[in-house]
Design an enzyme around this catalytic site. Structure first.
Site, mmCIF file in Angstrom:
data_model
loop_
_atom_site.group_PDB
_atom_site.id
_atom_site.type_symbol
_atom_site.label_atom_id
_atom_site.label_comp_id
_atom_site.label_asym_id
_atom_site.label_seq_id
_atom_site.Cartn_x
_atom_site.Cartn_y
_atom_site.Cartn_z
ATOM 1 N N ALA A 40 0.953 -1.172 -0.107
ATOM 2 C CA ALA A 40 -0.018 0.180 0.164
ATOM 3 C C ALA A 40 0.945 1.495 0.071
ATOM 4 O O ALA A 40 0.352 2.230 -0.472
ATOM 5 C CB ALA A 40 -1.209 -0.148 1.251
ATOM 6 N N THR A 41 1.900 1.152 0.569
ATOM 7 C CA THR A 41 2.828 2.342 0.483
ATOM 8 C C THR A 41 3.538 2.787 -0.924
ATOM 9 O O THR A 41 3.236 3.829 -1.176
ATOM 10 C CB THR A 41 4.302 2.162 1.219
ATOM 11 O OG1 THR A 41 3.942 2.011 2.674
ATOM 12 C CG2 THR A 41 5.091 3.308 1.330
ATOM 13 N N ASN A 50 -5.439 3.301 11.249
ATOM 14 C CA ASN A 50 -4.841 1.997 11.714
ATOM 15 C C ASN A 50 -4.653 2.229 12.961
ATOM 16 O O ASN A 50 -4.406 1.052 13.768
ATOM 17 C CB ASN A 50 -3.487 2.041 10.945
ATOM 18 C CG ASN A 50 -2.611 3.225 10.872
ATOM 19 O OD1 ASN A 50 -3.107 4.450 10.820
ATOM 20 N ND2 ASN A 50 -1.485 3.005 11.337
ATOM 21 N N GLN A 61 -6.962 -0.408 6.191
ATOM 22 C CA GLN A 61 -7.509 -1.174 7.340
ATOM 23 C C GLN A 61 -9.039 -1.486 6.937
ATOM 24 O O GLN A 61 -9.640 -2.280 7.778
ATOM 25 C CB GLN A 61 -7.312 -0.394 8.546
ATOM 26 C CG GLN A 61 -6.138 -0.083 8.960
ATOM 27 C CD GLN A 61 -5.106 -1.372 9.499
ATOM 28 O OE1 GLN A 61 -5.935 -2.086 9.885
ATOM 29 N NE2 GLN A 61 -4.100 -1.461 9.387
ATOM 30 N N SER A 113 -3.812 -3.268 0.759
ATOM 31 C CA SER A 113 -2.640 -4.403 1.205
ATOM 32 C C SER A 113 -3.202 -5.765 1.433
ATOM 33 O O SER A 113 -4.171 -5.984 2.402
ATOM 34 C CB SER A 113 -1.879 -3.569 2.363
ATOM 35 O OG SER A 113 -0.888 -4.492 2.631
ATOM 36 N N HIS A 147 -1.653 -8.121 3.174
ATOM 37 C CA HIS A 147 -1.290 -8.776 4.609
ATOM 38 C C HIS A 147 -2.217 -8.131 5.762
ATOM 39 O O HIS A 147 -2.002 -8.633 6.842
ATOM 40 C CB HIS A 147 0.245 -8.424 4.952
ATOM 41 C CG HIS A 147 0.527 -7.155 5.433
ATOM 42 N ND1 HIS A 147 0.920 -6.894 6.671
ATOM 43 C CD2 HIS A 147 0.924 -5.917 4.698
ATOM 44 C CE1 HIS A 147 1.363 -5.680 6.748
ATOM 45 N NE2 HIS A 147 1.295 -5.209 5.506
ATOM 46 N N CYS A 178 5.018 1.010 11.841
ATOM 47 C CA CYS A 178 5.884 1.540 11.186
ATOM 48 C C CYS A 178 6.646 2.840 11.975
ATOM 49 O O CYS A 178 7.643 3.143 11.460
ATOM 50 C CB CYS A 178 5.188 2.223 9.895
ATOM 51 S SG CYS A 178 4.493 1.185 9.123
#
Length: 372
Positions: free
Chosen positions: A78-79, A152, A180, A197, A199, A317
């Site tokens: 996603a980043t 998040n 999320q 994302s 994961h 992060c």
């Protein structure tokens, strides 16, 4: 996952916002694509076409949880998806929110250094965006509005549809960070771009996606072989794509059961941690995220004292930075309140017994720490 702590006891995993356990079905789908069906999906030969078909099956499964009328580009996560969308958006101002993920805030800060006008909207004590400020700032000249669906750190759900309407009225694009929220909350159809994302939904790490509404045009961030419609060059991993697809399918098929399970766990957790204060809105939130604080507590020390329980201090992060959470500070919390906060996240594979045992450990350590 190694489910044993340093003392050899079982580890209770309560950090679902950082990452989720890989679904066994996703793992089983990935293995042959790693071991036997290893061809390059961009090759024209039969073996390449066979694995390319697996990539497209995954793409079809993932878009079923996204608004209709768009295309999906695979990314490394996603980043990267957020960076492509923000850096590739048309020229003009950018408006976002103070509680966004660092992948957004750091990227718009970098864009500001190149001369782009950037506005960061405040939130109230519940973590909800100030809509009056949003209406004042999202005006002609703004090219992009960026907002997270589910936060998040605190689980708060922003009024994404209303923000998207403001963006469109101003002639701007709307980018939703749905990392999320994907598979858990309905993603409003007004979105122009959506970052997700794998994961975070029981899929593999190392893969995400950017969804673009039909007709939305952005410039590529990575140049090379022209894969993914020319917007994200690089060889795709069929195994990661397939694992993502299976995880998305399971989120869709098990949505009702997952929702009921998380709601029951949330009610149990709120009761187990009744002596703690809740950070963020009690109502406009995803129930699988419980961010709480207690006076006289140092969260980092609590984390160290509860080695067989995996929870967090906020964003994974930034948890090692030593700085108070920017999200909690945006709510108006003091540094000591922010440092005395912890995030507990649970989901599909969490059991009621695990939650009860974890609460016993965390509450016991917190009481010992706060004792005079």
């Amino acid at each position: 996952m190694d489910r044993h702590g340093e003392a050899g006891g079982p580890v209770i995993y309560l950090d679902y916002q950082a990452t989720t356990p890989l679904a066994p079905e996703a793992f089983e789908t990935m293995v042959p694509l790693l071991r036997d069906q290893f061809a390059n999906p961009h090759s024209a030969h039969r073996a390449g076409r066979m694995v390319a078909a697996q990539v497209e099956l995954a793409r079809d499964a993932i878009v079923q949880l996204l608004p209709p009328g768009g295309r999906l580009l695979f990314t490394s996560g996603a980043t990267e998806a957020l960076n492509i969308a923000i850096q590739g958006a048309p020229a003009g101002g950018i408006v976002t929110i103070a509680t966004e993920h660092a992948a957004v805030l750091d990227t718009v800060a970098a864009m500001r250094r190149t001369g782009r006008a950037v506005t960061v909207l405040p939130v109230d004590g519940d973590g909800l965006v100030d809509m009056e400020a949003a209406a004042r700032e999202i005006v002609s000249g703004v090219a992009l509005v960026v907002a997270m669906l589910v936060n998040n750190e605190i689980g708060v759900i922003q009024p994404v549809a209303a923000l998207a309407d403001l963006a469109h009225d101003a002639g701007a694009l709307f980018l939703c960070d749905a990392v999320q929220g994907y598979g858990r909350e309905v993603i409003p159809s007004q979105c122009d771009m959506v970052a997700i994302s794998a994961h975070k939904i029981h899929g593999p790490k190392g893969i995400g996606a950017l969804w673009l509404r039909d007709g939305v045009k952005i410039d590529p961030l990575i140049h090379g072989g022209g894969q993914e419609a020319g917007l994200r060059s690089g060889t795709l991993s069929p195994a990661l794509c397939a694992g993502f697809g299976v995880a998305a399918r399971l989120m869709r098929e098990q949505a009702e059961a997952d929702r009921a399970h998380v709601a029951a766990l949330s009610a149990q957790a709120r009761a187990l941690f009744a002596d703690w204060a809740l950070n963020g809105s009690a109502d406009a939130r995803y129930p699988g995220n419980l961010n709480i604080r207690r006076a006289g507590i140092d969260g980092a020390r609590l984390l160290s004292d509860c080695r067989n329980v995996s929870f967090s201090l906020g964003s994974a992060c930034a948890s090692g930075s030593g700085r108070p959470s920017h999200v909690l500070r945006a709510l108006g919390l003091s540094d000591s309140q922010a440092r005395g906060s912890v995030r507990i996240g649970f989901g599909r594979y969490t059991t009621s017994a695990e939650l009860e045992e974890a609460a016993k450990v965390i509450n016991g350590a917190a009481t010992a720490q706060a004792a005079p």
